[in-house]
Write a protein that holds these residues in place. Structure first.
Motif, short mmCIF file in Angstrom:
data_model
loop_
_atom_site.label_atom_id
_atom_site.label_comp_id
_atom_site.label_asym_id
_atom_site.label_seq_id
_atom_site.Cartn_x
_atom_site.Cartn_y
_atom_site.Cartn_z
N ALA A 1 0.83 -1.20 0.00
CA ALA A 1 0.00 0.00 0.00
C ALA A 1 0.87 1.25 0.00
O ALA A 1 0.57 2.23 -0.70
CB ALA A 1 -0.92 -0.02 1.22
N LYS A 2 1.95 1.23 0.77
CA LYS A 2 2.84 2.39 0.86
C LYS A 2 3.53 2.66 -0.47
O LYS A 2 3.69 3.82 -0.88
CB LYS A 2 3.90 2.13 1.95
CG LYS A 2 4.93 3.25 2.12
CD LYS A 2 4.32 4.48 2.74
CE LYS A 2 5.37 5.54 3.02
NZ LYS A 2 4.81 6.75 3.65
N LEU A 3 3.96 1.59 -1.16
CA LEU A 3 4.71 1.74 -2.40
C LEU A 3 3.84 1.70 -3.64
O LEU A 3 4.33 1.84 -4.76
CB LEU A 3 5.79 0.65 -2.49
CG LEU A 3 6.86 0.66 -1.39
CD1 LEU A 3 7.87 -0.47 -1.63
CD2 LEU A 3 7.57 2.01 -1.32
N GLY A 4 2.53 1.48 -3.45
CA GLY A 4 1.63 1.42 -4.60
C GLY A 4 1.83 0.17 -5.44
O GLY A 4 1.68 0.22 -6.67
N LEU A 5 2.16 -0.95 -4.80
CA LEU A 5 2.41 -2.20 -5.51
C LEU A 5 1.16 -3.08 -5.53
O LEU A 5 0.40 -3.13 -4.55
CB LEU A 5 3.56 -2.98 -4.84
CG LEU A 5 4.91 -2.25 -4.72
CD1 LEU A 5 5.87 -3.10 -3.89
CD2 LEU A 5 5.49 -1.99 -6.10
N PHE B 1 3.63 -7.97 -3.55
CA PHE B 1 4.86 -7.73 -2.79
C PHE B 1 6.09 -7.99 -3.66
O PHE B 1 6.18 -9.00 -4.33
CB PHE B 1 4.89 -8.64 -1.56
CG PHE B 1 6.08 -8.43 -0.67
CD1 PHE B 1 6.17 -7.31 0.15
CD2 PHE B 1 7.11 -9.35 -0.66
CE1 PHE B 1 7.26 -7.12 0.98
CE2 PHE B 1 8.22 -9.16 0.16
CZ PHE B 1 8.29 -8.05 0.98
N ASP B 2 7.02 -7.04 -3.63
CA ASP B 2 8.20 -7.13 -4.49
C ASP B 2 9.45 -6.81 -3.65
O ASP B 2 9.59 -5.70 -3.14
CB ASP B 2 8.08 -6.15 -5.66
CG ASP B 2 9.31 -6.17 -6.55
OD1 ASP B 2 9.57 -7.18 -7.21
OD2 ASP B 2 10.02 -5.13 -6.57
N GLU B 3 10.36 -7.79 -3.54
CA GLU B 3 11.53 -7.62 -2.70
C GLU B 3 12.46 -6.53 -3.22
O GLU B 3 13.06 -5.79 -2.44
CB GLU B 3 12.30 -8.95 -2.58
CG GLU B 3 11.54 -10.02 -1.83
CD GLU B 3 12.36 -11.28 -1.61
OE1 GLU B 3 13.54 -11.28 -2.01
OE2 GLU B 3 11.83 -12.23 -1.01
N GLN B 4 12.60 -6.41 -4.53
CA GLN B 4 13.49 -5.40 -5.09
C GLN B 4 13.02 -3.99 -4.75
O GLN B 4 13.81 -3.12 -4.39
CB GLN B 4 13.61 -5.57 -6.60
CG GLN B 4 14.62 -4.62 -7.24
CD GLN B 4 14.81 -4.89 -8.72
OE1 GLN B 4 14.25 -5.84 -9.27
NE2 GLN B 4 15.62 -4.07 -9.37
N LEU C 1 11.24 -3.21 -2.19
CA LEU C 1 11.47 -3.07 -0.76
C LEU C 1 12.91 -2.63 -0.50
O LEU C 1 13.16 -1.68 0.25
CB LEU C 1 11.20 -4.41 -0.07
CG LEU C 1 11.52 -4.48 1.43
CD1 LEU C 1 10.50 -3.68 2.22
CD2 LEU C 1 11.53 -5.92 1.90
N ASN C 2 13.86 -3.31 -1.12
CA ASN C 2 15.28 -2.99 -0.94
C ASN C 2 15.60 -1.55 -1.34
O ASN C 2 16.40 -0.87 -0.70
CB ASN C 2 16.15 -3.93 -1.78
CG ASN C 2 16.13 -5.35 -1.28
OD1 ASN C 2 15.65 -5.63 -0.18
ND2 ASN C 2 16.63 -6.26 -2.07
N GLN C 3 14.96 -1.08 -2.39
CA GLN C 3 15.28 0.23 -2.94
C GLN C 3 14.62 1.39 -2.19
O GLN C 3 15.19 2.48 -2.13
CB GLN C 3 14.86 0.29 -4.41
CG GLN C 3 15.67 -0.61 -5.33
CD GLN C 3 15.13 -0.59 -6.75
OE1 GLN C 3 14.03 -0.11 -7.01
NE2 GLN C 3 15.91 -1.13 -7.68
N HIS C 4 13.46 1.15 -1.59
CA HIS C 4 12.67 2.28 -1.11
C HIS C 4 12.39 2.32 0.39
O HIS C 4 12.08 3.39 0.91
CB HIS C 4 11.33 2.31 -1.85
CG HIS C 4 11.47 2.46 -3.34
ND1 HIS C 4 11.96 3.61 -3.93
CD2 HIS C 4 11.19 1.60 -4.35
CE1 HIS C 4 11.97 3.45 -5.24
NE2 HIS C 4 11.50 2.24 -5.52
N ILE C 5 12.48 1.20 1.08
CA ILE C 5 12.12 1.18 2.50
C ILE C 5 13.37 1.22 3.38
O ILE C 5 14.25 0.38 3.24
CB ILE C 5 11.29 -0.07 2.85
CG1 ILE C 5 10.03 -0.14 1.97
CG2 ILE C 5 10.90 -0.04 4.33
CD1 ILE C 5 9.05 0.98 2.16
#
Length: 200
Positions: free
Chosen positions: A169-173, A176-179, A181-185
């Motif tokens: 919800a936070k990333l507008g996905l 769920f995408d690990e890449q 997550l790694n880049q933005h969180i």
């Protein structure tokens, strides 16, 4: 149990605030929130000629870290908000290399991509992945897992799927995408009421 640095025992046996040392405690919190590293703070204290709690010229990073996590300062020397801002900052920095200011490569080398990312909003410790006997996967505060409610009374257990849904919800996905997550969180602070604060 010895009194934390910044407090003193009065002649009548009551505990009171040592105003000189409490000001040093506040300065340490302020320096940390301003971006100064633990080593930077020890160097700052040494340069100011401020002795450690044991009366030594050089403070250690471990002593500073413990001081920054001591809940007994809340409300008496440090405000509630300032204390928990420091805990969030500590969680964020635990995933950074101080020398390069880059995320540590080992952060995602554990069983779950979420390891090292979840921080307890109450005590500042990381969350740990737990598989219940039912097969459900939840995340729990490591301090509460190891010590019970003695140091962390209100941290909730959070289902892994809820965490992933919140990230999406936070990333507008859509999924769920690990890449991503790694880049933005940077980190996720889990509050006592179960709220997940995602920091990007």
């Amino acid at each position: 149990m010895p009194l934390p640095y910044g407090f003193m025992l009065a002649p009548d046996g009551s505990v009171s605030i040592d105003h000189e040392k409490s000001n040093i405690v506040r300065a340490i919190y302020q320096q940390y929130l301003s971006g100064m590293s633990l080593k930077g703070i020890t160097d700052f204290l040494f340069a100011q000629g401020i002795l450690s709690p044991r009366g030594k010229a050089q403070w250690t990073q471990a002593v500073i870290s413990d001081l920054l996590s001591n809940q007994r300062y809340i409300g008496s020397i440090i405000s509630f908000d300032e204390f928990f801002m420091v805990q969030g900052e500590k969680g964020k920095r635990s995933n950074l290399d101080e020398d390069t200011n880059q995320r540590k490569a080992t952060r995602y080398n554990s069983q779950s991509v979420l390891s090292g990312l979840l921080v307890c909003g109450e005590c500042g410790h990381n969350y740990r992945r737990i598989t219940r006997t039912s097969g459900e996967v939840v995340w729990r505060c490591a301090s509460r897992v190891e010590h019970g409610k003695r140091f962390c009374k209100h941290s909730p257990s959070i289902p892994e799927q809820q965490i992933k849904d919140t990230i999406c919800a936070k990333l507008g996905l859509i999924a769920f995408d690990e890449q991503s997550l790694n880049q933005h969180i940077d980190f996720i602070s889990i509050q006592p009421d179960g709220t997940l604060n995602v920091e990007t």
